[in-house]
Design a protein around this motif. Structure first.
Motif, PDB file in Angstrom:
ATOM      1  N   GLU A 168      20.524 -91.716  12.560  1.00  0.00           N
ATOM      2  CA  GLU A 168      20.248 -90.888  11.379  1.00  0.00           C
ATOM      3  C   GLU A 168      21.114 -91.330  10.201  1.00  0.00           C
ATOM      4  O   GLU A 168      20.630 -91.431   9.072  1.00  0.00           O
ATOM      5  CB  GLU A 168      20.512 -89.409  11.693  1.00  0.00           C
ATOM      6  N   GLN A 189      19.808 -94.584   8.847  1.00  0.00           N
ATOM      7  CA  GLN A 189      18.604 -94.349   8.048  1.00  0.00           C
ATOM      8  C   GLN A 189      18.965 -93.711   6.693  1.00  0.00           C
ATOM      9  O   GLN A 189      18.442 -94.105   5.655  1.00  0.00           O
ATOM     10  CB  GLN A 189      17.624 -93.442   8.802  1.00  0.00           C
ATOM     11  N   GLU A 190      19.866 -92.763   6.728  1.00  0.00           N
ATOM     12  CA  GLU A 190      20.283 -92.118   5.480  1.00  0.00           C
ATOM     13  C   GLU A 190      20.970 -93.127   4.546  1.00  0.00           C
ATOM     14  O   GLU A 190      20.734 -93.130   3.340  1.00  0.00           O
ATOM     15  CB  GLU A 190      21.217 -90.947   5.765  1.00  0.00           C
ATOM     16  N   ILE A 223      18.325 -95.352   3.078  1.00  0.00           N
ATOM     17  CA  ILE A 223      17.616 -94.627   2.006  1.00  0.00           C
ATOM     18  C   ILE A 223      18.500 -94.571   0.763  1.00  0.00           C
ATOM     19  O   ILE A 223      18.039 -94.822  -0.354  1.00  0.00           O
ATOM     20  CB  ILE A 223      17.206 -93.211   2.478  1.00  0.00           C
ATOM     21  N   PHE A 224      19.761 -94.258   0.950  1.00  0.00           N
ATOM     22  CA  PHE A 224      20.709 -94.191  -0.168  1.00  0.00           C
ATOM     23  C   PHE A 224      20.813 -95.555  -0.859  1.00  0.00           C
ATOM     24  O   PHE A 224      20.789 -95.646  -2.081  1.00  0.00           O
ATOM     25  CB  PHE A 224      22.075 -93.733   0.346  1.00  0.00           C
TER      26      PHE A 224
END
Length: 167
Positions: free
Chosen positions: A44, A47-48, A51-52
């Motif tokens: 997670e 993935q975060e 994305i960031f």
């Protein structure tokens, strides 16, 4: 008035956990559970972060696109300023040459004026000296001069011949 907590409240608020109330889980099952939980949280987080990263790159690219025309204008203005600077430097150098020329001319003229002033003072002294000598000569001649009055004037009369002086 301070109130002292009761024994039940002390047990409930103590920092030491009551391990007898927790159900016992086998060590191997707990480790697997924790590992899965860590893997899931790491995935997670990855993935975060991805994305960031994508959002940041997008923001930077859009900012770059917004800044590109501004930077081009700044570069254009800077090149104009450089051209003006070169022109100003050339004019400054020409002005400096002119000032040096006029300064040299001024120095020459100053020397000539000083020389002429010295000559003038010398000439004034010479004139005063000659005037005094002239006055002295006039006085000296005036002493030997004979003035004759009340005689009739004869036309074309030559006094030099009458006096015995021959030219």
């Amino acid at each position: 008035m301070l109130r002292t907590p009761s024994k039940a409240e002390m047990e409930h608020a103590s920092s030491v956990p009551n391990l007898t109330d927790v159900s016992v889980v086998s060590a191997k099952q707990g480790e697997i559970f924790h590992k899965r939980k860590r893997r899931d949280s790491r995935e997670e987080m990855t993935q975060e972060l991805q994305i960031f990263k994508t959002e940041i790159l997008g923001m930077l690219n859009s900012w770059k696109e917004e800044q590109a025309p501004i930077i081009k204008n700044i570069q254009k203005d800077l090149s104009e300023v450089k051209a003006q600077n070169v022109s100003i430097i050339k004019k400054y150098e020409d002005l400096e040459k002119s000032i040096k020329f006029f300064s040299a001319e001024y120095d020459d003229l100053k020397i000539k004026v000083e020389k002429l002033e010295k000559e003038r003072k010398g000439n004034i002294l010479l004139i005063e000296n000659l005037e005094s000598k002239f006055e002295e000569v006039q006085r000296h001649i005036g002493c030997k001069k004979i003035e004759i009055r009340n005689l009739p004037e004869i036309p074309n009369e030559n006094l030099m011949q009458m006096g015995g002086f021959q030219p």
